[in-house]
Design a protein around this motif. Structure first.
Motif, PDB file in Angstrom:
ATOM      1  N   SER A 101      -8.295 -10.306  18.488  1.00  0.00           N
ATOM      2  CA  SER A 101      -7.114 -11.155  18.359  1.00  0.00           C
ATOM      3  C   SER A 101      -5.907 -10.394  17.840  1.00  0.00           C
ATOM      4  N   GLN A 102      -6.111  -9.149  17.445  1.00  0.00           N
ATOM      5  CA  GLN A 102      -5.000  -8.325  16.961  1.00  0.00           C
ATOM      6  C   GLN A 102      -5.115  -6.920  17.540  1.00  0.00           C
ATOM      7  N   TYR A 103      -3.983  -6.379  17.945  1.00  0.00           N
ATOM      8  CA  TYR A 103      -3.944  -5.042  18.519  1.00  0.00           C
ATOM      9  C   TYR A 103      -4.451  -4.009  17.514  1.00  0.00           C
ATOM     10  N   SER A 104      -4.064  -4.156  16.254  1.00  0.00           N
ATOM     11  CA  SER A 104      -4.494  -3.189  15.230  1.00  0.00           C
ATOM     12  C   SER A 104      -6.015  -3.168  15.095  1.00  0.00           C
ATOM     13  N   THR A 105      -6.651  -4.309  15.318  1.00  0.00           N
ATOM     14  CA  THR A 105      -8.116  -4.355  15.287  1.00  0.00           C
ATOM     15  C   THR A 105      -8.684  -3.568  16.465  1.00  0.00           C
ATOM     16  N   GLY A 106      -8.068  -3.697  17.628  1.00  0.00           N
ATOM     17  CA  GLY A 106      -8.502  -2.918  18.782  1.00  0.00           C
ATOM     18  C   GLY A 106      -8.391  -1.425  18.525  1.00  0.00           C
ATOM     19  N   VAL A 107      -7.314  -1.008  17.878  1.00  0.00           N
ATOM     20  CA  VAL A 107      -7.137   0.405  17.524  1.00  0.00           C
ATOM     21  C   VAL A 107      -8.252   0.847  16.568  1.00  0.00           C
ATOM     22  N   ALA A 108      -8.569   0.008  15.588  1.00  0.00           N
ATOM     23  CA  ALA A 108      -9.635   0.339  14.634  1.00  0.00           C
ATOM     24  C   ALA A 108     -10.982   0.461  15.343  1.00  0.00           C
ATOM     25  N   VAL A 109     -11.253  -0.438  16.283  1.00  0.00           N
ATOM     26  CA  VAL A 109     -12.507  -0.373  17.048  1.00  0.00           C
ATOM     27  C   VAL A 109     -12.545   0.923  17.855  1.00  0.00           C
ATOM     28  N   PHE A 110     -11.422   1.263  18.473  1.00  0.00           N
ATOM     29  CA  PHE A 110     -11.360   2.509  19.250  1.00  0.00           C
ATOM     30  C   PHE A 110     -11.726   3.707  18.379  1.00  0.00           C
ATOM     31  N   SER A 128      -7.229  -6.331  23.698  1.00  0.00           N
ATOM     32  CA  SER A 128      -6.627  -6.912  22.494  1.00  0.00           C
ATOM     33  C   SER A 128      -5.376  -7.709  22.817  1.00  0.00           C
ATOM     34  N   LEU A 129      -5.116  -8.719  21.976  1.00  0.00           N
ATOM     35  CA  LEU A 129      -3.819  -9.387  22.031  1.00  0.00           C
ATOM     36  C   LEU A 129      -2.790  -8.411  21.486  1.00  0.00           C
ATOM     37  N   CYS A 130      -1.598  -8.451  22.044  1.00  0.00           N
ATOM     38  CA  CYS A 130      -0.588  -7.476  21.672  1.00  0.00           C
ATOM     39  C   CYS A 130       0.776  -8.143  21.630  1.00  0.00           C
ATOM     40  N   THR A 131       1.485  -7.985  20.520  1.00  0.00           N
ATOM     41  CA  THR A 131       2.864  -8.462  20.445  1.00  0.00           C
ATOM     42  C   THR A 131       3.772  -7.360  20.968  1.00  0.00           C
ATOM     43  N   GLN A 132       5.010  -7.683  21.228  1.00  0.00           N
ATOM     44  CA  GLN A 132       5.946  -6.675  21.724  1.00  0.00           C
ATOM     45  C   GLN A 132       6.108  -5.543  20.717  1.00  0.00           C
ATOM     46  N   ARG A 133       6.006  -5.851  19.434  1.00  0.00           N
ATOM     47  CA  ARG A 133       6.108  -4.822  18.394  1.00  0.00           C
ATOM     48  C   ARG A 133       4.940  -3.848  18.515  1.00  0.00           C
ATOM     49  N   ASP A 134       3.732  -4.386  18.754  1.00  0.00           N
ATOM     50  CA  ASP A 134       2.548  -3.536  18.892  1.00  0.00           C
ATOM     51  C   ASP A 134       2.631  -2.638  20.111  1.00  0.00           C
TER      52      ASP A 134
END
Length: 167
Positions: A101-110, A128-134
């Motif tokens: 649900s969060q891009y930062s979580t996807g990065v951590a999983v990677f 991952s879900l990604c906001t324009q900021r991400d």
């Protein structure tokens, strides 16, 4: 209620109120799972924080899509954060994909997967879900579904202005 009784226009966003404007997280997670299913994935994990706004909706979309594609929704594949158990499942090939649900979580999983010699996307797909900021981040190796927050904000402001003009 007190503000409305005073004639002050109120719009709630992401509040636990039936008339609150909400981002439809269920539709996002449903679309994420469906995209992975279409690619042949059947063992899809989900990571959504306990504190995440829209957590229940995100999980509902995840489970509904699995159900509609005749895939068992296994509670052992739902996590609140990246974990050793998830990585063990990926290493054992009992999980082939994960939605977050969060891009930062996807990065951590990677990063955790790479540390365990789990190759993304060969051994594990991450969506991952990604906001324009991400999206401005350097992690182009992650697949992401964009959450159009700016467009949503424009919609909310436009709706508020239209309501004010009616008064």
């Amino acid at each position: 209620p007190a503000l409305e009784q005073s004639g002050i226009l109120v719009h709630l966003y992401n509040a636990p109120h039936p008339e609150s404007f909400q981002i439809n997280y269920a539709s996002f997670s449903y679309a994420m799972v469906e995209a992975l299913v279409k690619l042949g994935h059947t063992h899809i994990a989900c990571i959504v924080s306990q504190e995440e706004p829209g957590r229940d909706d995100f999980l509902e979309g995840y489970r509904r899509c699995l159900f509609e594609h005749h895939i068992l929704a296994d509670s052992s594949l739902i996590f609140s954060e990246p974990s050793e158990a998830l990585l063990e499942k990926a290493a054992a090939h009992t999980v082939s994909a994960v939605i977050t649900s969060q891009y930062s979580t996807g990065v951590a999983v990677f990063h955790a997967a790479v540390g365990r010699n789990i190759f993304v996307p060969t051994n594990l797909s991450i969506l991952s879900l990604c906001t324009q900021r991400d999206a401005a981040g350097p992690f182009s190796f992650l697949s992401a579904v964009s959450v159009p927050l700016a467009a949503y904000g424009r919609y909310l402001c436009s709706d508020l202005v239209n309501e004010m003009e009616k008064q």
